[in-house]
Design an enzyme around this catalytic site. Structure first.
Site, PDB file in Angstrom:
ATOM      1  NE  ARG A 258      70.794 -85.964  31.301  1.00 54.41           N
ATOM      2  CZ  ARG A 258      70.910 -86.305  32.586  1.00 54.41           C
ATOM      3  NH1 ARG A 258      70.669 -85.415  33.534  1.00 54.41           N
ATOM      4  NH2 ARG A 258      71.284 -87.528  32.912  1.00 54.41           N
ATOM      5  NE  ARG A 273      72.948 -76.451  33.681  1.00 53.58           N
ATOM      6  CZ  ARG A 273      72.491 -77.277  34.637  1.00 53.58           C
ATOM      7  NH1 ARG A 273      71.642 -78.254  34.312  1.00 53.58           N
ATOM      8  NH2 ARG A 273      72.871 -77.122  35.898  1.00 53.58           N
ATOM      9  CD  GLU A 347      74.499 -83.554  39.931  1.00 55.21           C
ATOM     10  OE1 GLU A 347      73.573 -82.772  40.244  1.00 55.21           O
ATOM     11  OE2 GLU A 347      74.388 -84.450  39.077  1.00 55.21           O
ATOM     12  CB  SER A 350      73.585 -88.022  40.575  1.00 50.65           C
ATOM     13  OG  SER A 350      72.408 -87.970  41.322  1.00 50.65           O
ATOM     14  NE  ARG A 388      78.004 -80.700  34.797  1.00 52.00           N
ATOM     15  CZ  ARG A 388      76.786 -80.719  35.361  1.00 52.00           C
ATOM     16  NH1 ARG A 388      76.641 -81.173  36.602  1.00 52.00           N
ATOM     17  NH2 ARG A 388      75.723 -80.332  34.675  1.00 52.00           N
TER      18      ARG A 388
END
Ligand SMILES: Nc1ncnc2c1ncn2[C@@H]1O[C@H](COS(=O)(=O)NC(=O)[C@@H](N)CO)[C@@H](O)[C@H]1O
Length: 420
Positions: A258, A273, A347, A350, A388
């Protein structure tokens, strides 16, 4: 993508979904394009029918009649190619808008512009109390030589990292544990490409809207996918699955890439991240029935909660607001896991229901009980995503002397060690 008939019959519902999701899209333009497209199709059908009847009359006509019919047929030929060209442009313009139409969110979704409108549905576990000054995952990992940031940055630039020694083994343990848990639930383990074609990104809905977040390899006309979901949606595209094949359940593993284009300055320290990470993805293709999707949504969410409960990590489940869930979602629940260094839940999972929105884009179909070909529904949820989740494990299970207590379920994957 929505069914165009649904848009024709429910323009206000589509407009309301667009405004609640904060999406700028011109439904009226689509409807008028659809109108003109249908009249172009009508004229084309008439012209082709006329040309067919000419060829039938031709044999019976006299010389003069033949000349006249020949002239009419030539004129019709020009008219037909012009109509075909206009119709092609019209349909392409329609598709440009159709690809940007939002899925209709479920009625229970909080209405709101972004994640600040998400509501906490439930929490589990309690944030750990330390009788010493806890450290963040960067300090913990660096003090053990378990992570390289500076050297990795030499190799790969910003947000790069390398996991070394027991932290690298812990990452592998987390993925093996998650895969074993899903295999026990009859998910088919599969490792999928992260190098994907544009069509696969259109099929999942990452394109056209989120192109800026995706790494492009123009020399090869390929892209780096941000999640295994992209390959999993595309795997069965253009096929017609049988009812007995459904539900198709994949535990998909791939590296994820990403650009984090919109996240400059956020989470720049550590492993929260990054540009490249690993994920085990829960993915389901099922019949296009809202109840079936609701059952799978609950099942995928429960799996992720089981992972966190078995790891012993405190978390909250949130109901995502319309402005946070994204274009293609009917419903999205995030799971946020407690991160001591931030003193908040972040988070880690998801869970999404998309109805047939991806199925229609990716041409994912099945033959229903009446033998009718239908677009399939899809759902996805994170099983585990690292690094993460490793940050959460390090911080929550640290001891005063900087060791890490290994969750019981991971010990078999760590040579039986309880402490690393
Ligand atoms: N840039 C990133 N760095 C590290 N982890 C990330 C990053 N982006 C996402 N993740 C992790 O991947 C999880 C799933 O990402 S997601 O975009 O929310 N959802 C998906 O990708 C879905 N396919 C479900 O997995 C996130 O909850 C988070 O734990």
């Amino acid at each position: 993508m929505l069914d165009k008939r649904f848009v024709r019959e429910n323009p206000d519902a589509v407009k309301e979904a667009a405004s609640s999701k904060g999406v700028a899209v011109d439904v009226d333009a689509l409807l008028s394009l659809d109108e003109s497209g249908r009249s172009l199709q009508h004229d084309l059908d008439n012209a082709q029918a006329r040309r067919n009847s000419i060829s039938k009359e031709f044999g019976k006509a006299d010389a003069a009649g033949k000349d006249q019919l020949r002239a009419e047929s030539t004129k019709l030929g020009d008219e037909i190619s012009k109509l075909k060209a206009d119709l092609e442009v019209n349909l392409a313009d329609q598709r440009e808008i159709l690809l940007r139409l939002p899925q209709i969110p479920w009625s229970g979704a909080p209405i709101g512009a972004d994640e600040s409108a998400n509501t906490v549905v439930r929490t589990w576990g309690a944030p750990p109390e330390f009788d010493f000054e806890p450290r963040d995952h960067v300090d913990l990992a660096e003090s053990r030589g378990w992570v390289e940031f500076a050297r990795a940055r030499k190799v790969a630039g910003e947000r790069a990292y390398a996991l070394r020694g027991d932290l690298m083994l812990l990452e592998r343990a987390v993925h093996s544990y998650a895969l074993d848990l899903l295999v026990r639930q009859d998910f088919v383990p599969i490792s999928v490409p992260a190098l994907v074609r544009e069509q696969a990104l259109v099929g999942t809905g990452m394109f056209p809207g989120h192109r800026a977040e995706t790494y492009e390899l123009p020399a090869d006309d390929t892209f780096l996918a941000g999640t295994a979901e992209v390959a999993l949606v595309g795997l069965h595209s253009d096929e017609i699955l049988e009812l007995r094949d459904l539900p198709l359940k994949y535990a998909g593993m791939s590296p994820c890439f990403r650009r984090e284009a919109g996240s400059a300055g956020r989470d720049v320290r550590g492993l929260l991240r990054v540009h490249q990470f690993e994920k085990v993805e829960q993915f389901v293709i099922c019949e296009a029935d809202p109840e079936e999707s609701a059952r799978w949504h609950a099942a995928l969410l429960a799996s992720a909660e089981t992972v966190l409960q078995e790891l012993g990590l405190a978390y909250e489940v949130v109901e995502c607001a319309t402005g946070d869930m994204g274009l293609g979602k009917v419903r999205m629940n995030d799971i946020n896991t407690w991160l001591p260094s931030l003193g908040q839940y972040r988070e880690t999972h998801s869970c999404s229901t998309l109805g047939t929105w991806q199925g229609r884009r990716a041409n994912l179909r099945y033959r229903d009980a009446e033998g009718k070909v239908q677009f399939a529904a899809t759902l996805n949820n994170t099983a585990v995503a690292t690094p993460r989740l490793l940050a959460a494990l390090l911080e929550n299970f640290q001891t005063a002397d900087g060791k890490i207590a290994v969750p019981t379920v991971l010990q078999p994957y760590m040579g039986g060690r309880e402490l690393i």
